[in-house]
Design a protein around this motif. Structure first.
Motif, PDB file in Angstrom:
ATOM      1  N   ASP A  13       0.845  -1.218   0.000  1.00 39.70           N
ATOM      2  CA  ASP A  13       0.000   0.000   0.000  1.00 39.70           C
ATOM      3  C   ASP A  13       0.870   1.253   0.000  1.00 39.70           C
ATOM      4  OD1 ASP A  13      -2.280  -1.536   0.125  1.00 39.70           O
ATOM      5  OD2 ASP A  13      -2.571  -1.305   2.297  1.00 39.70           O
ATOM      6  N   ILE A  14       1.895   1.252   0.860  1.00 41.13           N
ATOM      7  CA  ILE A  14       2.753   2.440   1.017  1.00 41.13           C
ATOM      8  C   ILE A  14       3.546   2.694  -0.270  1.00 41.13           C
ATOM      9  CG2 ILE A  14       4.800   3.298   2.257  1.00 41.13           C
ATOM     10  CD1 ILE A  14       3.545   1.862   4.772  1.00 41.13           C
ATOM     11  N   LYS A  15       4.067   1.628  -0.851  1.00 46.95           N
ATOM     12  CA  LYS A  15       4.835   1.801  -2.091  1.00 46.95           C
ATOM     13  C   LYS A  15       3.944   2.325  -3.218  1.00 46.95           C
ATOM     14  CE  LYS A  15       8.590  -1.458  -1.225  1.00 46.95           C
ATOM     15  NZ  LYS A  15       9.210  -2.749  -1.581  1.00 46.95           N
ATOM     16  N   THR A  16       2.709   1.830  -3.267  1.00 43.10           N
ATOM     17  CA  THR A  16       1.761   2.316  -4.288  1.00 43.10           C
ATOM     18  C   THR A  16       1.534   3.812  -4.103  1.00 43.10           C
ATOM     19  OG1 THR A  16       0.673   0.160  -4.272  1.00 43.10           O
ATOM     20  CG2 THR A  16      -0.571   1.981  -5.242  1.00 43.10           C
ATOM     21  N   ASP A  17       1.358   4.243  -2.831  1.00 43.89           N
ATOM     22  CA  ASP A  17       1.189   5.680  -2.544  1.00 43.89           C
ATOM     23  C   ASP A  17       2.414   6.473  -2.996  1.00 43.89           C
ATOM     24  OD1 ASP A  17      -1.202   5.080  -1.364  1.00 43.89           O
ATOM     25  OD2 ASP A  17      -0.533   5.321   0.714  1.00 43.89           O
ATOM     26  N   MET A  18       3.605   5.945  -2.704  1.00 44.58           N
ATOM     27  CA  MET A  18       4.842   6.676  -3.009  1.00 44.58           C
ATOM     28  C   MET A  18       5.113   6.731  -4.514  1.00 44.58           C
ATOM     29  SD  MET A  18       7.231   5.397   0.197  1.00 44.58           S
ATOM     30  CE  MET A  18       8.561   6.600   0.066  1.00 44.58           C
ATOM     31  N   HIS A  19       4.610   5.733  -5.230  1.00 42.50           N
ATOM     32  CA  HIS A  19       4.819   5.725  -6.682  1.00 42.50           C
ATOM     33  C   HIS A  19       3.843   6.646  -7.417  1.00 42.50           C
ATOM     34  CE1 HIS A  19       6.835   1.512  -6.299  1.00 42.50           C
ATOM     35  NE2 HIS A  19       7.686   2.490  -6.108  1.00 42.50           N
ATOM     36  N   SER A  20       2.815   7.130  -6.690  1.00 46.95           N
ATOM     37  CA  SER A  20       1.853   8.030  -7.343  1.00 46.95           C
ATOM     38  C   SER A  20       2.383   9.460  -7.283  1.00 46.95           C
ATOM     39  CB  SER A  20       0.492   7.945  -6.651  1.00 46.95           C
ATOM     40  OG  SER A  20       0.536   8.654  -5.434  1.00 46.95           O
ATOM     41  N   GLU A  21       1.676  10.394  -7.944  1.00 47.41           N
ATOM     42  CA  GLU A  21       2.129  11.791  -7.959  1.00 47.41           C
ATOM     43  C   GLU A  21       1.538  12.601  -6.809  1.00 47.41           C
ATOM     44  OE1 GLU A  21       1.091  13.233 -11.825  1.00 47.41           O
ATOM     45  OE2 GLU A  21       2.871  12.385 -12.766  1.00 47.41           O
ATOM     46  N   THR A  22       0.696  11.956  -6.002  1.00 48.03           N
ATOM     47  CA  THR A  22       0.044  12.645  -4.881  1.00 48.03           C
ATOM     48  C   THR A  22       0.755  12.308  -3.579  1.00 48.03           C
ATOM     49  OG1 THR A  22      -2.044  12.345  -6.034  1.00 48.03           O
ATOM     50  CG2 THR A  22      -2.182  12.969  -3.745  1.00 48.03           C
ATOM     51  N   PRO A  23       0.992  13.296  -2.694  1.00 44.02           N
ATOM     52  CA  PRO A  23       1.656  12.983  -1.414  1.00 44.02           C
ATOM     53  C   PRO A  23       0.858  11.953  -0.607  1.00 44.02           C
ATOM     54  CG  PRO A  23       1.547  15.356  -1.742  1.00 44.02           C
ATOM     55  CD  PRO A  23       0.720  14.736  -2.827  1.00 44.02           C
ATOM     56  N   MET A  24       1.578  11.059   0.033  1.00 48.02           N
ATOM     57  CA  MET A  24       0.944  10.004   0.835  1.00 48.02           C
ATOM     58  C   MET A  24       0.483  10.565   2.177  1.00 48.02           C
ATOM     59  SD  MET A  24       2.653   6.438   2.221  1.00 48.02           S
ATOM     60  CE  MET A  24       4.105   7.180   2.972  1.00 48.02           C
ATOM     61  N   ASP A  25      -0.693  10.109   2.648  1.00 49.03           N
ATOM     62  CA  ASP A  25      -1.139  10.373   4.025  1.00 49.03           C
ATOM     63  C   ASP A  25      -1.811   9.092   4.488  1.00 49.03           C
ATOM     64  OD1 ASP A  25      -1.880  11.348   6.435  1.00 49.03           O
ATOM     65  OD2 ASP A  25      -3.548  12.563   5.700  1.00 49.03           O
ATOM     66  N   ARG A  26      -1.016   8.172   5.031  1.00 51.91           N
ATOM     67  CA  ARG A  26      -1.546   6.848   5.372  1.00 51.91           C
ATOM     68  C   ARG A  26      -1.451   6.608   6.877  1.00 51.91           C
ATOM     69  NH1 ARG A  26      -3.298   2.362   2.999  1.00 51.91           N
ATOM     70  NH2 ARG A  26      -3.046   3.325   0.964  1.00 51.91           N
ATOM     71  N   LEU A  27      -2.503   5.976   7.405  1.00 48.39           N
ATOM     72  CA  LEU A  27      -2.527   5.591   8.819  1.00 48.39           C
ATOM     73  C   LEU A  27      -2.233   4.096   8.892  1.00 48.39           C
ATOM     74  CD1 LEU A  27      -3.212   6.221  11.795  1.00 48.39           C
ATOM     75  CD2 LEU A  27      -5.597   5.741  11.266  1.00 48.39           C
ATOM     76  N   LEU A  28      -1.197   3.737   9.661  1.00 45.28           N
ATOM     77  CA  LEU A  28      -0.799   2.333   9.815  1.00 45.28           C
ATOM     78  C   LEU A  28      -1.165   1.875  11.221  1.00 45.28           C
ATOM     79  CD1 LEU A  28       0.745  -0.121   8.620  1.00 45.28           C
ATOM     80  CD2 LEU A  28       2.861   0.919   9.433  1.00 45.28           C
ATOM     81  N   CYS A  29      -2.210   1.030  11.320  1.00 46.82           N
ATOM     82  CA  CYS A  29      -2.673   0.551  12.635  1.00 46.82           C
ATOM     83  C   CYS A  29      -2.136  -0.856  12.876  1.00 46.82           C
ATOM     84  CB  CYS A  29      -4.198   0.456  12.659  1.00 46.82           C
ATOM     85  SG  CYS A  29      -4.984   2.033  12.658  1.00 46.82           S
ATOM     86  N   GLY A  30      -1.737  -1.124  14.067  1.00 49.40           N
ATOM     87  CA  GLY A  30      -1.270  -2.485  14.368  1.00 49.40           C
ATOM     88  C   GLY A  30      -1.048  -2.662  15.842  1.00 49.40           C
ATOM     89  N   ASP A  31      -1.220  -3.888  16.305  1.00 47.41           N
ATOM     90  CA  ASP A  31      -1.047  -4.213  17.710  1.00 47.41           C
ATOM     91  C   ASP A  31       0.392  -3.931  18.147  1.00 47.41           C
ATOM     92  OD1 ASP A  31      -1.901  -5.137  20.103  1.00 47.41           O
ATOM     93  OD2 ASP A  31      -2.896  -6.885  19.269  1.00 47.41           O
ATOM     94  N   VAL A  32       0.598  -3.808  19.464  1.00 48.39           N
ATOM     95  CA  VAL A  32       1.943  -3.556  19.981  1.00 48.39           C
ATOM     96  C   VAL A  32       2.895  -4.677  19.540  1.00 48.39           C
ATOM     97  CG1 VAL A  32       1.435  -2.093  21.966  1.00 48.39           C
ATOM     98  CG2 VAL A  32       1.069  -4.523  22.158  1.00 48.39           C
TER      99      VAL A  32
END
Length: 810
Positions: A412-431
């Motif tokens: 998901d993150i790489k797809t965001d970074m490969h696009s022309e729009t700045p990424m704003d992603r929330l990464l949720c995960g257990d401790v």
């Protein structure tokens, strides 16, 4: 009778009753005087041959019997003092000693939620002697053996068949069996067909024979009626029922997910309705927050009775809601678990004002999010390059195998970074589920394109931990810096000589300029102040931002915010991680000593959580007395920031062995050597708090232990008992997303939307908030909104099941 009641105060009533009896008539309560003629010298035990006595929760039974005997004696005293005729309780009922003697000579099977450990009393030491009366009818010493049968609730799929199919296949491959219990043959056959569409082979067995073993490792669909599904981990067996797979109201609707209608509000209410008890708070869409007082039948016409929900509001006003309009009522749940909301005034304007205020704030927030989202879509930047050989080499150097969720998040993150729009992603995960590794891969990608990275953490301790983690992976040659070195770092940042800056909000200061900032990684953004969040918001318009959070976000909220925030969720634990062994025990010097000494023997560290600052130092002294060789640190929120950081840093650098602290350790710190957690007065904590505290240990491949100390099993409230049983059962990894779903998720809702919105959730309840938010987002995006219309069809037919249809409701 005349010989038994000789005192003058009894004579009048005695004469009346004797005349009634002599005339051959019965009188009220005669059976309680019958033992005068025919003494009761036998009990139920005399009619049973070698019975097996099954006792469900001995301590509760013990307390209930104690209350019962006390009540009988009090009642006898009152009646006796009033001069009425009554026999002493021992003439009518078995005595405590008699009951104890009968139980001692019988085979006994005791069912204990918290096991024998929690029932063992430490006679040598007790911090707070609780005034608890007990009959000790079921002594722990009398139990010859304990067999632990782990049982857990199942995951609910809400119609997500792909997830179910994936899990069934995974369980089958790992040697586990699954039995899907359906209410009718038609539903069972349809479930088999649906699973076949997802390449899952399930066998239909309308009748299960006793010969089927749990080792069959198959997927069986059968018929039956169970109140709920369950997992038996030790037997490698899962039972799922219809409502675990489909939503209640949608269970008969097997159309694909895209065409299935949204479940109605009534089904949303029904899922909570089972848990609804008199005294619970509910939200009526039109009248606001009230208290549910139960169901009542009322005569609405000479021939018709109807059932109503009784809700009470301020000043004792009552509202009767017909059960057909359950869709207007929801169980109240808020971001502050256990909070008591204010009850609205029936017919007052306050509720409408509250709804309007929340709607306006919600609209402002949604507008701002949409505006930000739209602005980011308009901003253009050069896309990051495709993966280089160095990127591949960096990723291969990771010593562990990525989990499927981590891989998906990286993608998901790489797809965001490969696009022309700045990424704003929330990464949720257990401790401890590997969010940082995912973030580091994004960081390497940005560095490879000549960009700088800023890593922000809310506290110095967390920043230090991220610094060490990045240092290990990137082999950075930096270290914690003095003021002089900080100035040099600031200068080197502006010159582009530093690739990664790790720090607190200091990084957001005006004097810090990056030559070419490309990615900002923010950990636990909700813990930053308002001004810093505002600065981050401005950053989001220009650079890629990756935010990490350890608090789960509710799916319902995720749906409401669809298209406003991009989210990736990591739910699977790393493969080498061992589950934390959890014990519920009474406060016991021996347990504390052996737990600490065992950890010290393997050169490990120990957290001791005691949430009272007034007595925290005396607890530290007690530990020093019990384990003299242990090096002890004390940390709590009343220490100044420097002193607290000093205590934490010493523990992180293994200069102390035991950290006696309040719940300030609940968030963030990652100490692989700390693998024993002792929580004092564990019965005082909420489920999510216990879960997050326990998450501080077991962060490496070592076995970790958690000891939940309670004062006495008899003092536990029913809810505390259930909570401790749940945390003990769900010691599995990844149970964070299931264990305290509501408690944790509501906290997540507040974190995602901000403190102000958290207050609004508290004022109208979470469910109504999500409904209003979803509607607001649709409105702002110009999408068509269906009018909320209600149709009432009154056929004047009594649809109630008659009372006499079920003779015994017990």
């Amino acid at each position: 009778a005349k010989d038994y009641w000789k005192a003058p105060q009894y004579q009048k009533e005695l004469l009346e009753l004797l005349l009634t009896a002599e005339s051959g008539q019965s009188f009220e309560g005669w059976e309680y005087l019958f033992p005068l003629i025919n003494p009761l010298d036998s009990s139920l035990f005399d009619y049973l041959r070698n019975p097996l006595v099954v006792v469900d929760e001995p301590s509760e039974v013990d307390q209930e019997l104690d209350r019962c005997f006390t009540k009988l004696n009090e009642h006898y005293s009152l009646v006796n003092e009033a001069g009425s005729l009554a026999l002493a309780p021992e003439k009518l009922f078995m005595t405590v000693d008699g009951l104890r003697a009968r139980l001692d000579h019988r085979q006994r099977l005791e069912l204990r939620l918290l096991g024998l450990e929690a029932a063992q009393v430490d006679t040598q030491f007790d911090t707070e002697q609780q005034n608890v009366k007990t009959l000790f009818l079921f002594p722990v010493e009398a139990c010859l053996a304990e067999h632990r049968m782990r049982s857990q609730t199942t995951q609910r799929y809400h119609g997500r068949i792909p997830d179910l199919a994936h899990n069934l296949t995974k369980w089958q491959q790992s040697g586990e069996s699954s039995i899907l219990v359906m209410p009718s043959l038609g539903v069972a056959e349809r479930v088999v067909e649906i699973l076949r569409d997802y390449s899952v082979s399930a066998e239909l067995r309308p009748e299960l024979s006793h010969s089927i073993s749990a080792n069959s490792q198959g997927i069986l669909v059968t018929l039956g009626k169970l109140s709920g599904g369950c997992e038996l981990p030790d037997a490698k067996l899962r039972l799922l029922i219809e409502t675990d797979i489909f939503d209640e109201a949608a269970s008969s609707d097997f159309r694909p997910a895209q065409t299935r209608r949204k479940r109605t509000q009534i089904s949303a209410f029904l899922s909570d309705f089972r848990d609804l008890k008199p005294g619970d708070y509910v939200v009526h869409v039109d009248h606001g927050i009230g208290q549910f007082q139960g169901l009542q039948q009322m005569q609405v016409s000479p021939t018709t009775k109807r059932e109503f929900m009784l809700l009470t509001y301020a000043e004792g006003t009552k509202l009767y809601v017909p059960v057909e309009r359950l869709d207007l009522v929801q169980k109240f749940s808020s971001a502050e678990s256990g909070s008591r909301p204010g009850v609205d005034k029936l017919g007052g304007l306050n509720w409408q004002k509250t709804k309007s205020r929340v709607k306006k704030a919600m609209r402002d927030m949604a507008e701002e999010l949409l505006k930000l989202y739209a602005e980011r879509k308009l901003v253009r930047r050069d896309p990051f390059s495709e993966d280089s050989p160095w990127q591949q080499e960096f990723e291969d150097a990771f010593e562990y195998q990525l989990t499927p969720d981590q891989e998906a998040a990286v993608e998901d993150i790489k797809t965001d970074m490969h696009s022309e729009t700045p990424m704003d992603r929330l990464l949720c995960g257990d401790v401890g589920f590997g969010k940082t590794e995912v973030a580091m891969r994004a960081a390497f990608k940005a560095i490879a394109d000549g960009k700088q990275i800023a890593v922000l953490a809310p506290t110095t301790v967390l920043a230090y931990q991220h610094f060490k983690t990045f240092q290990q992976r990137f082999e950075l040659l930096s270290r914690f810096r003095s003021a002089k070195e900080q100035k040099e770092t600031v200068a080197r940042l502006s010159e582009g000589k530093v690739d990664i800056a790790v720090g607190t909000h200091r990084i957001l200061s005006k004097d810090i300029e990056f030559k070419s900032l490309g990615l900002v990684i923010v950990d636990e953004e909700q813990r930053f102040g308002v001004a810093h969040k505002e600065k981050l918001k401005q950053m989001r318009r220009r650079v890629d931002v990756l935010t990490m959070s350890a608090t789960p976000i509710p799916r319902t909220l995720n749906m409401s915010l669809a298209g406003l925030r991009d989210m990736s969720v990591i739910e699977t634990p790393p493969s080498d991680r061992l589950a934390v062994q959890t014990h519920v025990v009474q406060f016991n010097e021996g347990v504390i000593r052996s737990a600490i000494e065992m950890e010290l023997q393997r050169n490990g560290q120990i957290f001791f959580v005691h949430n009272r600052v007034e007595t925290i130092y005396s607890i530290a002294d007690l530990i020093k007395k019990l384990v003299p060789k242990a090096r002890i640190g004390v940390g709590h929120g009343q220490l100044n920031e420097t002193a607290l950081e000093d205590v934490m840093m010493k523990f992180i650098q293994h200069e102390t062995d035991v950290l006696v602290a309040t719940t300030i350790i609940e968030n963030g710190i990652d100490i692989p050597l700390a693998n024993t957690m002792i929580i004092d007065h564990a019965d005082h904590y909420g489920l999510s708090q216990l879960y997050q505290l326990r998450g501080r240990v077991g962060r490496s491949s070592r076995r970790a232990y958690a000891y939940l100390l309670i004062p006495s099993e008899q003092t536990l409230t029913p809810i505390a008992r259930r909570r401790l049983a749940a945390i003990r059962e769900f010691s599995d990894l990844g149970s964070g997303f299931r264990i305290a779903a509501l408690d944790l998720e509501l906290r997540g809702a507040g974190n995602l939307l901000g403190g102000q919105q958290s207050g609004h959730i508290d004022s109208i309840g979470f469910d109504l908030y999500c409904q209003m938010l979803e509607r607001t987002v649709h409105e702002l995006r110009g999408e068509p909104i269906e009018d909320e219309t209600t149709v009432t069809i009154n056929l004047n037919i009594d649809i109630r099941i008659p009372e006499d249809y079920i003779s015994d409701m017990g």
